[in-house]
Design a protein around this motif. Structure first.
Motif, PDB file in Angstrom:
ATOM      1  N   PRO A   1       0.787  -1.226   0.000  1.00 51.29           N
ATOM      2  CA  PRO A   1       0.000   0.000   0.000  1.00 51.29           C
ATOM      3  C   PRO A   1       0.825   1.285   0.000  1.00 51.29           C
ATOM      4  CG  PRO A   1       0.035  -0.925   2.197  1.00 51.29           C
ATOM      5  CD  PRO A   1       0.826  -1.861   1.328  1.00 51.29           C
ATOM      6  N   SER A   2       2.162   1.188   0.000  1.00 47.73           N
ATOM      7  CA  SER A   2       2.977   2.407  -0.038  1.00 47.73           C
ATOM      8  C   SER A   2       4.290   2.121  -0.760  1.00 47.73           C
ATOM      9  CB  SER A   2       3.257   2.905   1.383  1.00 47.73           C
ATOM     10  OG  SER A   2       3.930   1.901   2.109  1.00 47.73           O
ATOM     11  N   PHE A   3       4.917   3.179  -1.266  1.00 44.86           N
ATOM     12  CA  PHE A   3       6.185   3.038  -1.988  1.00 44.86           C
ATOM     13  C   PHE A   3       7.359   3.232  -1.041  1.00 44.86           C
ATOM     14  CE2 PHE A   3       3.420   4.794  -5.494  1.00 44.86           C
ATOM     15  CZ  PHE A   3       3.276   3.570  -6.131  1.00 44.86           C
ATOM     16  N   ASN A   4       8.192   2.199  -0.898  1.00 46.09           N
ATOM     17  CA  ASN A   4       9.454   2.319  -0.180  1.00 46.09           C
ATOM     18  C   ASN A   4      10.563   2.159  -1.196  1.00 46.09           C
ATOM     19  OD1 ASN A   4       8.384   2.528   2.405  1.00 46.09           O
ATOM     20  ND2 ASN A   4       8.404   0.319   2.722  1.00 46.09           N
ATOM     21  N   PRO A   5      11.749   2.726  -0.900  1.00 41.34           N
ATOM     22  CA  PRO A   5      12.848   2.454  -1.843  1.00 41.34           C
ATOM     23  C   PRO A   5      13.176   0.968  -1.848  1.00 41.34           C
ATOM     24  CG  PRO A   5      13.652   3.544   0.147  1.00 41.34           C
ATOM     25  CD  PRO A   5      12.163   3.524   0.245  1.00 41.34           C
ATOM     26  N   LEU A   6      13.470   0.437  -3.030  1.00 42.62           N
ATOM     27  CA  LEU A   6      13.790  -0.987  -3.178  1.00 42.62           C
ATOM     28  C   LEU A   6      15.292  -1.148  -3.373  1.00 42.62           C
ATOM     29  CD1 LEU A   6      10.952  -1.995  -5.675  1.00 42.62           C
ATOM     30  CD2 LEU A   6      10.949  -2.107  -3.165  1.00 42.62           C
TER      31      LEU A   6
ATOM     32  N   LEU B   1      14.017   9.205  -4.043  1.00 40.52           N
ATOM     33  CA  LEU B   1      15.229   9.686  -3.361  1.00 40.52           C
ATOM     34  C   LEU B   1      16.392   9.808  -4.342  1.00 40.52           C
ATOM     35  CD1 LEU B   1      14.959   7.358  -0.217  1.00 40.52           C
ATOM     36  CD2 LEU B   1      14.397   9.802  -0.328  1.00 40.52           C
ATOM     37  N   ASP B   2      17.418  10.582  -3.935  1.00 39.52           N
ATOM     38  CA  ASP B   2      18.632  10.698  -4.749  1.00 39.52           C
ATOM     39  C   ASP B   2      19.636   9.598  -4.429  1.00 39.52           C
ATOM     40  OD1 ASP B   2      17.768  13.035  -5.987  1.00 39.52           O
ATOM     41  OD2 ASP B   2      18.419  14.233  -4.266  1.00 39.52           O
ATOM     42  N   THR B   3      19.265   8.756  -3.486  1.00 37.43           N
ATOM     43  CA  THR B   3      20.155   7.682  -3.052  1.00 37.43           C
ATOM     44  C   THR B   3      19.690   6.366  -3.651  1.00 37.43           C
ATOM     45  OG1 THR B   3      18.803   7.401  -1.090  1.00 37.43           O
ATOM     46  CG2 THR B   3      20.746   8.809  -0.885  1.00 37.43           C
ATOM     47  N   VAL B   4      20.557   5.376  -3.575  1.00 33.91           N
ATOM     48  CA  VAL B   4      20.199   4.063  -4.098  1.00 33.91           C
ATOM     49  C   VAL B   4      20.682   2.992  -3.114  1.00 33.91           C
ATOM     50  CG1 VAL B   4      22.293   3.952  -5.518  1.00 33.91           C
ATOM     51  CG2 VAL B   4      20.309   2.598  -6.148  1.00 33.91           C
ATOM     52  N   GLY B   5      19.849   1.986  -2.905  1.00 37.71           N
ATOM     53  CA  GLY B   5      20.232   0.833  -2.082  1.00 37.71           C
ATOM     54  C   GLY B   5      20.764  -0.253  -2.991  1.00 37.71           C
ATOM     55  N   LEU B   6      22.003  -0.705  -2.752  1.00 39.24           N
ATOM     56  CA  LEU B   6      22.669  -1.662  -3.657  1.00 39.24           C
ATOM     57  C   LEU B   6      23.103  -2.910  -2.905  1.00 39.24           C
ATOM     58  CD1 LEU B   6      24.957   0.895  -5.524  1.00 39.24           C
ATOM     59  CD2 LEU B   6      22.964  -0.285  -6.484  1.00 39.24           C
ATOM     60  N   ARG B   7      23.005  -4.045  -3.591  1.00 38.45           N
ATOM     61  CA  ARG B   7      23.474  -5.285  -2.990  1.00 38.45           C
ATOM     62  C   ARG B   7      23.977  -6.233  -4.065  1.00 38.45           C
ATOM     63  NH1 ARG B   7      22.280 -10.390  -0.303  1.00 38.45           N
ATOM     64  NH2 ARG B   7      20.076 -10.757  -0.718  1.00 38.45           N
ATOM     65  N   VAL B   8      25.024  -6.973  -3.720  1.00 34.20           N
ATOM     66  CA  VAL B   8      25.552  -8.046  -4.564  1.00 34.20           C
ATOM     67  C   VAL B   8      25.333  -9.354  -3.810  1.00 34.20           C
ATOM     68  CG1 VAL B   8      27.591  -8.995  -5.735  1.00 34.20           C
ATOM     69  CG2 VAL B   8      27.319  -6.501  -5.521  1.00 34.20           C
ATOM     70  N   PRO B   9      24.284 -10.099  -4.158  1.00 29.22           N
ATOM     71  CA  PRO B   9      24.024 -11.340  -3.418  1.00 29.22           C
ATOM     72  C   PRO B   9      25.003 -12.433  -3.798  1.00 29.22           C
ATOM     73  CG  PRO B   9      22.339 -11.013  -5.103  1.00 29.22           C
ATOM     74  CD  PRO B   9      23.274  -9.834  -5.183  1.00 29.22           C
ATOM     75  N   SER B  10      25.241 -13.371  -2.870  1.00 28.67           N
ATOM     76  CA  SER B  10      26.224 -14.429  -3.135  1.00 28.67           C
ATOM     77  C   SER B  10      25.580 -15.717  -3.630  1.00 28.67           C
ATOM     78  CB  SER B  10      27.014 -14.739  -1.855  1.00 28.67           C
ATOM     79  OG  SER B  10      26.142 -15.263  -0.866  1.00 28.67           O
ATOM     80  N   HIS B  11      24.279 -15.866  -3.476  1.00 25.79           N
ATOM     81  CA  HIS B  11      23.631 -17.127  -3.860  1.00 25.79           C
ATOM     82  C   HIS B  11      23.931 -17.428  -5.332  1.00 25.79           C
ATOM     83  CE1 HIS B  11      20.544 -20.120  -4.619  1.00 25.79           C
ATOM     84  NE2 HIS B  11      20.274 -20.169  -3.317  1.00 25.79           N
TER      85      HIS B  11
ATOM     86  N   LEU C   1      10.981   5.381  -9.280  1.00 29.06           N
ATOM     87  CA  LEU C   1      10.045   4.596  -8.469  1.00 29.06           C
ATOM     88  C   LEU C   1      10.812   3.583  -7.607  1.00 29.06           C
ATOM     89  CD1 LEU C   1       7.088   4.210  -7.746  1.00 29.06           C
ATOM     90  CD2 LEU C   1       6.957   2.438  -9.499  1.00 29.06           C
ATOM     91  N   ALA C   2      11.856   2.973  -8.155  1.00 29.02           N
ATOM     92  CA  ALA C   2      12.668   2.032  -7.369  1.00 29.02           C
ATOM     93  C   ALA C   2      13.352   2.754  -6.210  1.00 29.02           C
ATOM     94  CB  ALA C   2      13.702   1.346  -8.248  1.00 29.02           C
ATOM     95  N   ARG C   3      13.629   4.036  -6.371  1.00 27.53           N
ATOM     96  CA  ARG C   3      14.284   4.816  -5.305  1.00 27.53           C
ATOM     97  C   ARG C   3      13.273   5.579  -4.459  1.00 27.53           C
ATOM     98  NH1 ARG C   3      16.540   8.849  -7.707  1.00 27.53           N
ATOM     99  NH2 ARG C   3      16.009   8.293  -9.858  1.00 27.53           N
ATOM    100  N   ALA C   4      11.982   5.392  -4.731  1.00 29.27           N
ATOM    101  CA  ALA C   4      10.928   6.150  -4.040  1.00 29.27           C
ATOM    102  C   ALA C   4      11.224   7.648  -4.086  1.00 29.27           C
ATOM    103  CB  ALA C   4      10.734   5.662  -2.611  1.00 29.27           C
TER     104      ALA C   4
END
Ligand code: AMP
Ligand code: MG
Length: 326
Positions: A64-69, A121-131, A116-119
Motif C-alpha cells: 500500500p505504499s512506496f518504499n525504496p527498493l 530519493l537521490d540515493t540508491v540501495g545496492l546489494r551483490v548477493p552471493s547465492h 520509483l525504485a528509489r521512491a
C-alpha cells in the motif's frame, strides 16, 4: 498485469539450469516479474531501470505504499558504477560483497535506476548477493534488478519457491526454484551518505563485523537522520504545497493530471497517465512531482486518483507529500 492477476496458472516454476536461467533473464529484460533465491530470502525481481516493471512489483505484492527498493547486481564493480562510494562504503563493499549487506549511497549520475525504485530519493540501495542462482540470473539479466521479498504485503518473507507460489501464484511471471534459502533474515542495511555510516536495519551481516571494517562504531539511525524502512522521515517531499482530488485548479497552480478528462489550467500540466493506467501513473509519479515542483509558482493541484490496486500506494504517497511539514 491484469491478465496475470486473473490467471492462476500463469506463473512458471523454472529450474536453475541454463535454460531456466535464460528464460528468467529474458522475462526480466522484457519487464516481467521473476522471483529468485538469494542467500537471505526469495526476492521478487524486476528491471530496476524500468519504472513500469517496478510498479508491477507493488501491484503483485499489494503493497500500500512506496518504499525504496534494493537494486541487485552480480559484481562489486557493477555496483560501484551505480553509486558514489566514499571510503567507508567502498571498504564495506569489498569486505562483504557478495553477501547479505545492502549499502545506501548517493546514486551515480546516469546510473538509470528508476525513481520509483528509489521512491524519489537521490540515493540508491545496492546489494551483490552471493547465492549462485541469484549470481547466475543477475549476470544473465545484465542490468540492476530491484527485488524486495517475494511475498504479499504483510506476509512473512519466503524461504522456498513453494512459499513464493503460496503468495504470488498467478500474479508473477516465474519463480526460479533453487530450494530453501540459507539465512532467512534480510540483509543488513548501512547508509554511507557522508559522515559516519548509519545502521538502517540489522540483518545477515553482524554489526561487529561492519564496525571492524570501518574502524569505528556504527551510528544508530535516529530521528530526522533516519532513512529506514517505514520511517522514511527524509523521504522525497516536494517544496510546493499539494492539493489533492482537485477538479478545478486555481489560477497559476500547476496540475498533476490523471486520465482523459483534464480540466483547463493556466499553469504547467503533466499527466501521470492519459489512458488512466495506474502502473504507468506509478512509474511517472516521482518524476512528474519533481518537474512540477521545480516549475510551480503557487502549488500543485492533483486530480483524483482511483484508490484500487496501485492507486492505493500512489494516493498514500501523495497524501504524505500534501501533509503539513514542520
Ligand atoms: P527489503 O525490505 O529487503 O526489500 O529492503 C528495502 C529497504 O531497503 C527499504 O525499506 C529501505 O529501508 C532500504 N533502502 C533501499 N534503498 C534505499 C535508499 N535509497 N535510501 C534509504 N533506504 C533504502
Ligand atoms: Mg519483506
Amino acid at each position: 498485469m491484469d491478465d496475470k492477476l486473473k490467471d492462476p496458472s500463469a506463473t512458471k516454476r523454472l529450474r536453475t539450469d541454463a535454460a531456466g536461467i535464460a528464460a528468467a533473464a529474458d522475462s526480466l529484460r522484457a519487464g516481467g516479474l521473476v522471483a529468485f533465491p538469494t542467500e537471505t530470502v526469495y526476492g521478487l525481481g524486476a528491471d530496476a531501470t524500468d519504472g513500469r516493471a517496478v510498479a508491477a512489483i507493488y501491484a503483485a505484492k499489494g503493497r500500500p505504499s512506496f518504499n525504496p527498493l534494493i537494486a541487485h547486481v552480480a559484481t562489486v564493480e557493477a555496483a560501484l558504477a551505480l553509486g558514489e562510494f566514499d571510503a567507508d562504503a567502498e571498504a564495506l563493499a569489498r569486505a562483504f560483497w557478495p553477501g547479505p549487506l545492502t549499502l545506501v549511497v548517493p546514486m551515480a549520475a546516469g546510473a538509470g535506476i528508476s525513481d520509483l525504485a528509489r521512491a524519489g530519493l537521490d540515493t540508491v540501495g545496492l546489494r551483490v548477493p552471493s547465492h549462485p542462482v541469484a549470481q547466475a540470473l543477475l549476470t544473465a539479466a545484465g542490468r540492476p534488478i530491484a527485488a524486495p521479498s517475494a511475498n504479499r504485503s504483510g506476509h512473512v518473507s519466503p524461504t522456498t519457491a513453494d512459499h513464493v507460489l503460496d503468495d504470488l501464484d498467478g500474479r508473477i511471471d516465474a519463480v526460479v526454484d533453487g530450494g530453501a534459502t540459507e539465512v532467512g533474515v534480510e540483509s543488513t542495511i548501512v547508509a554511507c551518505l557522508g559522515g559516519a555510516p548509519v545502521l538502517l536495519r540489522p540483518g545477515g551481516v553482524p554489526r561487529e563485523a561492519i564496525e571492524k571494517v570501518i574502524g569505528r562504531p556504527l551510528t544508530a539511525s535516529t530521528g530526522e537522520a533516519t532513512i529506514a524502512p517505514g520511517m522514511l522521515a527524509s523521504h522525497y517531499a516536494p517544496q510546493a504545497g499539494l492539493r489533492l482530488d482537485v477538479m478545478a485548479p486555481a489560477p497559476g497552480e500547476a496540475l498533476l493530471a490523471f486520465g482523459r478528462d483534464v480540466p483547463v489550467a493556466d499553469g504547467p500540466v503533466l499527466n501521470l497517465s492519459p489512458s488512466g493506467d495506474l502502473a504507468e501513473a506509478a512509474a511517472n509519479l516521482f518524476g512528474h512531482l519533481r518537474t512540477l515542483d521545480a516549475a510551480a509558482a503557487c502549488g500543485i493541484a492533483v486530480m483524483p486518483i482511483p484508490g484500487e490496486g496501485l492507486g492505493e500506494a500512489i494516493r498514500d504517497r501523495l497524501a504524505r507529500a500534501a501533509a503539513p511539514r514542520s
